[in-house]
Design an enzyme around this catalytic site. Structure first.
Site, PDB file in Angstrom:
ATOM      1  N   HIS A 142      50.006 -13.088 -20.775  1.00 34.40           N
ATOM      2  CA  HIS A 142      48.754 -13.790 -21.080  1.00 34.40           C
ATOM      3  C   HIS A 142      49.010 -15.259 -21.429  1.00 34.40           C
ATOM      4  CE1 HIS A 142      49.702 -13.880 -25.372  1.00 34.40           C
ATOM      5  NE2 HIS A 142      50.107 -12.629 -25.245  1.00 34.40           N
ATOM      6  N   GLU A 162      50.024  -4.715 -26.592  1.00 32.26           N
ATOM      7  CA  GLU A 162      51.173  -5.236 -27.327  1.00 32.26           C
ATOM      8  C   GLU A 162      51.656  -4.193 -28.336  1.00 32.26           C
ATOM      9  OE1 GLU A 162      53.826  -6.672 -27.535  1.00 32.26           O
ATOM     10  OE2 GLU A 162      53.303  -8.798 -27.701  1.00 32.26           O
TER      11      GLU A 162
END
Length: 222
Positions: free
Chosen positions: A8, A88
């Site tokens: 990202h 994550e």
């Protein structure tokens, strides 16, 4: 088959660690720079796709979905799957800044792979869920109805662990590697027998067991 891995863009948590005390990890937005990074990565990802359709698998976190949106891939995306197994590493809920600083030092001394965060995950836990994801992905990609290219938009540690699992890297090698930079990519290609990585991850130290990231192969546009 081909898998494009993309981290990202820069998020609020990348520039302000105290943001984790105020905002849930999954809700952290991209910064303005992160938005621009994702927009700049769009033409690069389109060039890698070379006109071919892609199936997109994206972590459901705000920052990864915003990154995908800013890529503006249009009709080159054949399908989009929000995949929780690509999230994550879980550090627990809202973080206490003093406690988190202590945990980071403990984790570094103990080892990033095996250290389990209180109320969260160890790297080994993330590795386990990625193993299940990769099994599903490879099965899907063998289906003629599925695009031969998958774009995975995820997180730094998650991407490293995905490659560790896919290539069978040792724990020592994994722990010697650095995360990709924000909006940096890697391309994995399958030659019919094995997966290959287009270029190595940066290493902050040699792997203590002497293992390397090879074999490497240049990414193709096919």
């Amino acid at each position: 088959m081909r898998i494009i891995l993309l981290r990202h863009g820069q998020s609020l948590g990348n520039v302000d660690e105290l943001a984790y005390c105020r905002v849930p990890d999954h809700a952290l937005p991209l910064t303005e720079q992160g938005e621009q990074e994702a927009k700049a990565a769009g033409p690069r990802i389109k060039e890698l796709l070379n006109g071919d359709p892609a199936a997109v698998y994206v972590s459901p976190y705000v920052r990864t979905r915003a990154t995908l949106r800013n890529l503006d891939l249009g009709d080159q995306v054949e399908r989009t799957v929000a995949e929780p197994r690509l999230r994550e590493q879980d550090w627990g809920n809202l973080q206490d800044p003093v406690r988190q600083e202590v945990l980071k030092h403990q984790r570094h001394a103990f080892g990033h792979f095996f250290f389990r965060l209180p109320n969260g995950e160890s790297g080994a836990d993330v590795d386990d869920r990625l193993a299940a994801f990769l099994t599903d992905l490879e099965t899907r990609m063998r289906d003629p109805a599925h695009p031969t290219t998958a774009l995975v938009v995820s997180h730094g540690l998650t991407i490293r662990l995905l490659c560790r699992r896919l290539f069978g890297w040792s724990i020592e090698l994994f722990e010697s590697l650095s995360n990709l930079e924000t909006c940096e990519d890697r391309v994995l290609t399958h030659d019919g027998k094995a997966w290959h990585l287009d270029r190595p991850f940066d290493q902050w130290r040699p792997s203590p067991d002497g293992e390397t990231q090879g074999p490497l192969a240049p990414a193709s546009g096919s």
